[in-house]
Design an enzyme around this catalytic site. Structure first.
Site, PDB file in Angstrom:
ATOM      1  N   LYS A   1      39.716   7.820  18.102  1.00 60.44           N
ATOM      2  CA  LYS A   1      39.677   6.886  19.231  1.00 60.44           C
ATOM      3  C   LYS A   1      38.831   5.664  18.899  1.00 60.44           C
ATOM      4  CE  LYS A   1      35.345   8.225  20.486  1.00 60.44           C
ATOM      5  NZ  LYS A   1      34.157   7.450  20.834  1.00 60.44           N
TER       6      LYS A   1
ATOM      7  N   VAL B   1      25.204   1.783  14.099  1.00 59.38           N
ATOM      8  CA  VAL B   1      26.370   2.343  13.419  1.00 59.38           C
ATOM      9  C   VAL B   1      27.645   2.058  14.211  1.00 59.38           C
ATOM     10  CG1 VAL B   1      27.471   4.481  12.653  1.00 59.38           C
ATOM     11  CG2 VAL B   1      25.009   4.157  12.336  1.00 59.38           C
TER      12      VAL B   1
ATOM     13  N   GLY C   1      33.764  13.985  24.459  1.00 57.27           N
ATOM     14  CA  GLY C   1      34.464  13.555  25.660  1.00 57.27           C
ATOM     15  C   GLY C   1      34.061  12.148  26.042  1.00 57.27           C
TER      16      GLY C   1
ATOM     17  N   ARG D   1      30.384   0.452  21.150  1.00 59.23           N
ATOM     18  CA  ARG D   1      30.095  -0.359  19.961  1.00 59.23           C
ATOM     19  C   ARG D   1      31.382  -0.750  19.243  1.00 59.23           C
ATOM     20  NH1 ARG D   1      25.626   3.704  17.356  1.00 59.23           N
ATOM     21  NH2 ARG D   1      24.289   3.882  19.207  1.00 59.23           N
ATOM     22  N   ASN D   2      32.331   0.180  19.202  1.00 54.75           N
ATOM     23  CA  ASN D   2      33.587  -0.092  18.503  1.00 54.75           C
ATOM     24  C   ASN D   2      34.388  -1.170  19.220  1.00 54.75           C
ATOM     25  OD1 ASN D   2      33.639   2.124  16.305  1.00 54.75           O
ATOM     26  ND2 ASN D   2      33.032   3.202  18.153  1.00 54.75           N
TER      27      ASN D   2
ATOM     28  N   LYS E   1      30.677  11.654  16.277  1.00 52.38           N
ATOM     29  CA  LYS E   1      32.114  11.374  16.304  1.00 52.38           C
ATOM     30  C   LYS E   1      32.504  10.568  15.071  1.00 52.38           C
ATOM     31  CE  LYS E   1      32.207  11.475  21.358  1.00 52.38           C
ATOM     32  NZ  LYS E   1      32.477  10.740  22.620  1.00 52.38           N
TER      33      LYS E   1
ATOM     34  N   ALA F   1      25.996   6.876  26.607  1.00 55.45           N
ATOM     35  CA  ALA F   1      24.584   7.191  26.822  1.00 55.45           C
ATOM     36  C   ALA F   1      24.022   6.424  28.014  1.00 55.45           C
ATOM     37  CB  ALA F   1      23.782   6.865  25.559  1.00 55.45           C
TER      38      ALA F   1
ATOM     39  N   SER G   1      20.753   6.425  20.600  1.00 58.34           N
ATOM     40  CA  SER G   1      21.040   6.339  22.034  1.00 58.34           C
ATOM     41  C   SER G   1      21.582   7.657  22.577  1.00 58.34           C
ATOM     42  CB  SER G   1      22.013   5.194  22.316  1.00 58.34           C
ATOM     43  OG  SER G   1      23.171   5.300  21.513  1.00 58.34           O
TER      44      SER G   1
END
Length: 338
Positions: free
Chosen positions: A196, A284, A141, A260-261, A110, A145, A12
């Protein structure tokens, strides 16, 4: 001047950045290791698994051939999962050895490398030729997406120990909806980007359990304190953590359904097991290995990170989310500034 860019990774974020670079007037080739994905991008100008419903610029070229992607490039942008960063870097180096090219190396991933817990610029520096190491740039930052695809306003940081390289990347990406600042604190930017994701899992779990805005704001704030403590222990500038790649990225990742997290944490809070969450999402979740890395780095440096430890226990020791929260709330009282 950068004009030809290879984007390694067409998920993405990678595919949307590649699309934007094309629209900025650059010659861009996106590399993927999946034939069907390359074919879809080239023929249908879509990437449905990662960015459903989005139509890519027809000038964007995708390939599974790394030599084709790297031909005559001025810059290489890595946007691959952390677990394959080293492998892809090694493959790139083999191609560059044949051509003698010396592109700017940029990454927009990241996380921390699994096992070594190294920052991704460190991983790249270990693999690429010595003359390219000083010019590594990190792009990071608050950026989804899905929002960049819609040309929503987005501001990020280009970090490098080499100002000229950071400024070249700044110029490459800047347009009327995507603004880039430079920063020389590559350690702080990468630590903020990786850690983060850990706090975002916790924020999602709070939401999944039905807690309100007060609890989420507290977790984000105390989570930022933990990120800053660990980052500073590794040489980061504390001011970086109140910038775009610190609190900015933390806010967007810990509050948005695009994250996603956050979504993974939300499912955990609703009682789903980690294996089920990973299988259901099919993409992921960098915060899972980053939690393990952060926990072990904190142990190594003797840094107190109770929120990170609680999330680690949920992910790796099968502790219930509610139990972990209760334990955090019943810790001994202390000064906020400790």
């Amino acid at each position: 001047m950068v004009k030809k860019v290879a984007v390694l990774g067409a998920g993405s974020w990678g595919s949307i950045l590649a699309n934007m670079l094309v629209q900025n007037g650059n010659d861009v080739v996106a590399w993927t290791n999946m034939e069907e994905q390359a074919k879809e991008l080239n023929e249908q100008h879509s990437n449905e698994h990662y960015v459903p419903g989005f139509k890519y610029d027809e000038r964007l070229v995708a390939t599974t051939d790394l030599e084709v992607a790297l031909k005559d490039v001025d810059a290489v942008l890595f946007v691959v999962p952390t677990k394959v960063m080293r492998l892809v870097a090694q493959q790139m180096v083999e191609v560059l050895k044949k051509t003698g090219q010396k592109p700017i190396i940029v990454h927009a991933s990241k996380g921390l490398e699994l096992g070594t817990h190294k920052r991704l610029s460190e991983v790249l520096a270990e693999e690429i030729p010595s003359e390219l190491r000083q010019a590594i740039v990190v792009l990071s930052g608050p950026s989804h997406a899905e929002e960049v695809a819609k040309q929503d306003l987005t501001l990020v940081t280009a970090a490098s120990s080499d100002l000229a390289s950071a400024e070249a990347v700044q110029k490459l990406f800047m347009n009327n909806y995507f603004r880039v600042y430079t920063n020389d604190d590559i350690v702080g930017v990468e630590m903020g980007a990786a850690l983060k994701n850990v706090i975002a899992i916790g924020a999602g779990a709070l939401h999944g359990l039905g807690y309100g805005d007060d609890a989420k704001a507290a977790l984000i704030t105390r989570g930022l304190a933990e990120i800053s403590r660990l980052g500073v222990a590794f040489g980061a500038n504390p001011l970086t953590f109140i910038g775009l790649s610190g609190v900015g990225d933390l806010i967007v990742t810990a509050t948005s359904v695009h994250s996603r997290n956050w979504r993974a944490g939300n499912e955990l809070g609703q009682g789903m097991k980690l294996d089920e969450v990973i299988d259901t999402m099919g993409m992921v979740i960098e915060g899972v290995p980053s939690t393990k890395a952060a926990y072990e780095l904190a142990q190594q440096k003797n840094i107190e990170m109770p929120i990170t430890e609680a999330i680690y226990d949920v992910l790796y020791n099968e502790k219930g989310v509610k139990e972990a929260i209760d334990e955090l709330m019943h810790r001994d009282g202390r000064s906020e500034l400790e």
